[in-house]
Design a protein around this motif. Structure first.
Motif, short mmCIF file in Angstrom:
data_model
loop_
_atom_site.label_atom_id
_atom_site.label_comp_id
_atom_site.label_asym_id
_atom_site.label_seq_id
_atom_site.Cartn_x
_atom_site.Cartn_y
_atom_site.Cartn_z
N SER A 1 -2.32 1.94 -8.25
CA SER A 1 -3.14 1.16 -7.33
C SER A 1 -2.36 -0.07 -6.91
O SER A 1 -1.37 -0.45 -7.54
N THR A 2 -2.81 -0.71 -5.84
CA THR A 2 -2.08 -1.88 -5.34
C THR A 2 -2.29 -3.09 -6.26
O THR A 2 -1.66 -4.13 -6.06
N ALA B 1 1.32 4.06 -3.07
CA ALA B 1 1.02 5.48 -2.89
C ALA B 1 2.16 6.33 -3.43
O ALA B 1 1.93 7.32 -4.14
N LEU B 2 3.38 5.96 -3.11
CA LEU B 2 4.53 6.74 -3.58
C LEU B 2 4.63 6.72 -5.10
O LEU B 2 4.98 7.73 -5.72
N GLU C 1 2.17 6.28 -7.03
CA GLU C 1 0.90 6.79 -7.59
C GLU C 1 0.24 5.78 -8.51
O GLU C 1 -0.18 6.10 -9.62
N ARG D 1 0.83 -1.20 0.00
CA ARG D 1 0.00 0.00 0.00
C ARG D 1 0.87 1.26 0.00
O ARG D 1 0.63 2.21 -0.74
N GLU D 2 1.91 1.22 0.83
CA GLU D 2 2.78 2.40 0.96
C GLU D 2 3.54 2.67 -0.34
O GLU D 2 3.59 3.81 -0.81
#
Lengths: 247, 247
Positions: free
Chosen positions: A208-209, A203-204, A206, A199-200
DNA sequence: GGTGCCGACTTGTCATTACAGGCCTGTAGT
DNA sequence: ACTACAGGCCTGTAATGACAAGTCGGCACC
């Protein structure tokens, strides 16, 4: 016509096969034997150096593993042509320069830069004792503003004292290693797989998982085989592709 | 308590060390020996299987090279705490030989083999006019029975006349190219990305359509720069990793 | 002139023996 | 209780001998 070889050292300081391997490697790398030229047969080498065939085969085995020679059953051993070598363009080392050259804007943001103790994985990759001090870098590289690469690097602190305090912003790590510590990378192993990000990390980057990314694990070393860098990286390959040239 | 092992086959069909290596690897990969658990000593293995220490050491050497075990002088050999990885050597030659060398059973199944006209992508990669005749191969490669690689190759028919009728089953394509057509690969470009498979490809590779795979696109050429092969491949990297050595 | 086969030479595999040197533990001596 | 060391493990290195199996040139035969 063959060369005269210096006699091997039998004091046991170094195994005979290693000395022989080095002697043959020096000859190959100096270019005295062209590509696809045969080496002396195992029996000949055995006579030439005054060692058993066991030693000769051990030395040749090592050279095969290093891809400096190849063997053909029933024929002999031959110098491997350098064209089968592989270059990675688009790796962390030098990728920034390549992209900049092609007119892209590359920025590198350092997310974390700390001194810590090597965990099991790092210790194994770097061939150092678990718990030895390592410098860890976590960096995000963007191309034209788009997140492109998220990389976590570990280097033995012994080899790069003070690196945890060096400001790397937008600087090439390899440039710093070269200039500040005289580190010249000689070779590397890399493993590539397709993975999902945490998840982290998602996010970095940009994404989706559930976006498939390229996961790259790597260990790099110097001429003397000292491992100086281990990293694992996540690559967005949806917009930029990862290129390998084989020559 | 140790297992009872099936006796090794002495008919010379396969080297003893390879059979022993496989037996030990099966045991390791089945998880019967946990990470960092010791293997029997070389002398014990020698007795257990009724072979010389030479054979045992050859087998262990291979396992070390595959990073399935590690050895400590004076102590013994231990199961490496790693996931298995297959070695992919980034040379122009196929990966089948390298895998076979390491004692894996490689089978290649030809799914389609046709003569057709080059589409836009193929024409661009091969640098031939769109519509020129090309031989297309769709093949599925298994390693130890597991689907591993799905590859679609296109070659200009002009360079490989009659290839659409050659039976390739379990044959190396590059061997055939070399022997039948005198084609010597000189270099290649490859692009790697992480992708999801189509429904059809997923079925062949026995994965779900949401499994991230490595997609590889490649074009290879001869010394005189003639493009002779373009392919795109899907690689399962969930159990086996893709290895690249950089020298 | 072509063909097949033999023999020399090559690497691959395997067995056996020996010793060096690292690791660990039990035991005798302090 | 602690230390030193011997001895028994282990892997690493090395020599030697033997045969299998692949390659290749030359020679005899057709």
């Amino acid at each position: 016509m063959t060369l005269t070889y210096p006699p091997l050292d039998r004091d046991g300081a170094e195994p005979l096969w290693m000395q022989l391997m080095r002697a043959l490697r020096a000859e190959i790398e100096s270019g005295e034997r062209g590509p696809d030229r045969p080496l002396p047969s195992e029996a000949e080498l055995s006579d030439l150096f005054g060692v058993s065939r066991t030693v000769v085969r051990e030395a040749l085995r090592e050279l095969v593993q290093q891809r400096l020679i190849y063997k053909v059953k029933g024929k002999g051993a031959f110098v491997a042509p350098r064209k089968t070598e592989l270059r990675f363009v688009g790796s962390t080392s030098g990728s920034a320069d390549d992209l900049r050259e092609s007119g892209r804007r590359v920025t590198t943001q350092t997310i974390r830069q700390t001194l810590g103790e090597a965990d099991e994985r790092e210790a194994a990759l770097l061939r150092i004792p678990q718990g030895e001090q390592v410098v860890r870098l976590r960096r995000l590289r963007r191309v034209d503003g788009q997140p492109w690469l998220l990389v976590e690097t570990a280097l033995p602190a012994r080899l790069v004292p003070g690196l945890e305090r060096v400001v790397l912003e937008n600087q090439s790590l390899y440039d710093t290693l070269r200039r500040r510590y005289g580190i010249e990378p000689a070779a590397a192993d890399r493993w590539i797989e397709a993975v999902f990000p945490s998840r982290e990390d998602a996010a970095l980057l940009e994404v989706s998982t559930s976006t498939p990314l390229l996961g790259i694990e790597s260990v790099a070393w110097l001429e003397d085989n000292t491992r100086f860098e281990a990293y694992h990286a996540l690559h967005r390959s949806d917009q930029t592709r990862f290129y390998v040239g084989i020559r």
